[in-house]
Design an enzyme around this catalytic site. Sequence first.
Site, short mmCIF file in Angstrom:
data_model
loop_
_atom_site.label_atom_id
_atom_site.label_comp_id
_atom_site.label_asym_id
_atom_site.label_seq_id
_atom_site.Cartn_x
_atom_site.Cartn_y
_atom_site.Cartn_z
N SER A 152 0.84 -1.20 0.00
CA SER A 152 0.00 0.00 0.00
C SER A 152 0.87 1.24 0.00
CB SER A 152 -0.93 0.01 1.21
OG SER A 152 -0.36 0.79 2.25
N LYS A 153 0.23 2.35 -0.33
CA LYS A 153 0.96 3.61 -0.41
C LYS A 153 1.60 3.96 0.92
CE LYS A 153 -1.12 5.63 -4.42
NZ LYS A 153 -1.88 6.67 -5.05
N ARG A 154 1.11 3.35 2.00
CA ARG A 154 1.70 3.66 3.31
C ARG A 154 3.02 2.94 3.54
NH1 ARG A 154 -3.58 3.81 4.12
NH2 ARG A 154 -3.71 1.59 4.56
N ASP A 155 3.28 1.87 2.80
CA ASP A 155 4.57 1.19 2.96
C ASP A 155 5.66 2.07 2.35
OD1 ASP A 155 3.49 -1.24 4.07
OD2 ASP A 155 2.73 -1.71 2.07
#
Length: 504
Positions: free
Chosen positions: A266-269
Amino acid sequence: MTGSTVTGTDSGVRVRFPPSPTGDPHVGMVRSALFNYAFARHYGGTFVFRIEDTDAARNTEASYAALLDTMRWMGLDWDEGPEVGGQYGPYRQSERSEIYADVAKRLKTGGYAYDCYCTAAELEAARERATAEKRTPGYEGTCRNLSAEQIEKYKAEGRTSVLRFRMPDKPLAWNDLVRGEITFAPENVPDYVLVRADGSPLYTLVNPVDDGLMRITHVLRGEDLLSSTPRQIPLHEALIELGLTDRVPEFGHLPYVMGEGNKKLSKRDPEAAFSYYPKRGFLPEGLLNYLALLGWSLGDDQEIFTKAELIGAFDGTRISANPARFDLKKCEAINATHLRLLAPEDLAKRILPYLAEAGLLKGDAPEGHLANDQEWNTLLATIPLIQERMVVLSDALGMVGFLFVSEDAFTVDEADAAKVLTPDAVPVLQAALAALDTLPTWTSTSIDEALRAALIDGLGLKPKVAFTAIRVAVTGRRVSPPLFESLELLGRERTLSRLRAALP
Ligand code: GLU
Ligand code: ZN
């Protein structure tokens, strides 16, 4: 791929990479770009780069610029697209409004699409009814066949309309290039909106319209888009009947990229952001190699390959339908391998921007060069000492920074100093100073001999104890390239001044 294959070298293959310029480019996106690029180059086809910027509220110019930079950094040159042009342009959807308006009108006139006057409340009520009756919710075709009177009545009520595509009442099937035969039942794919009430076209219209008008032959994209394919195929068929294009592209859906804990990356990784890689100093060669392995393999367990080898082998077979696991450690290992394959001058050139960025170069280099001659020669001399130990280019900072930092800015790592530069180290540093001060020649061999004589034979110390103290005093850290070579490169004067500075 399990479906049909492509033959010949000039096959007329036309593939595309159509990102939306919202946010920072991420690795999943770059993987899609890479697969399309390699496929196009393998078949001598055309790689189209199209910017899907119809969502004015979410697009940014910064994201658009980052996309172009990303493609250039990766070496994914495009044949048609922004700044290059091409016969099917413009390639930014924000510049194609008239085309979409025209196609929408033709779809409506041809009966392939119709105006839907349903209100949000009515659609919501229908959805609730369907759920209560355990039917799959979805547009029920209410406005499919409105009479002229009904339309007049709605208009008089002040209702606005969206344009909906009329889905054919037949199973929707295609032979997916990656996943084989796929079929959707018509009741699972209701009529969908192409144009909003304010006249702005949606992804559902512009993406397939552009694929059609740009004569795209193969659509290789992420599995997250699989469910839009059964809607898009009938739209392509409509475009063909309208004489606007000549074929339905073949579709292949690339497997998901998974991150930690079996969740989609995900973009949070942090490692999902493309910018992470240039910043740390991954090589384009290394990242390209690793991303190619996310859902593809060259076969015969060959994990290391060049871009040319990838292109040579990327015929569309051996794309896996199984989710791919993103493994940063493996990405690093592959990068390290490519780094070791570089010629020393090449590696040195690529390290320079990291030294410059860290403020470690004097800035007195001639026009166009980052390093002056002396800095360049020093760096080149360190390459054999560090090349095998590096994973990413920024590793060079910690390894050779001590050679470039000015004496007044030089500092010793605090934790290492506390551990190593204790009162016990004082006689070691003093003996080293005495031995090196009068050394007739300054080479790694003479330094080696002099320090061994003074510290090992003279003071009776173990090499590790003796040399660690010197290493920390002179390079600033307990880990450095080989010590004697490091001192030779640093020079006598700077070595002695750092040894003195380490004394209490
Ligand atoms: N603009 C779409 C996206 O970035 C393109 C999807 C596609 O490849 O069809 O998700
Ligand atoms: Zn309706």
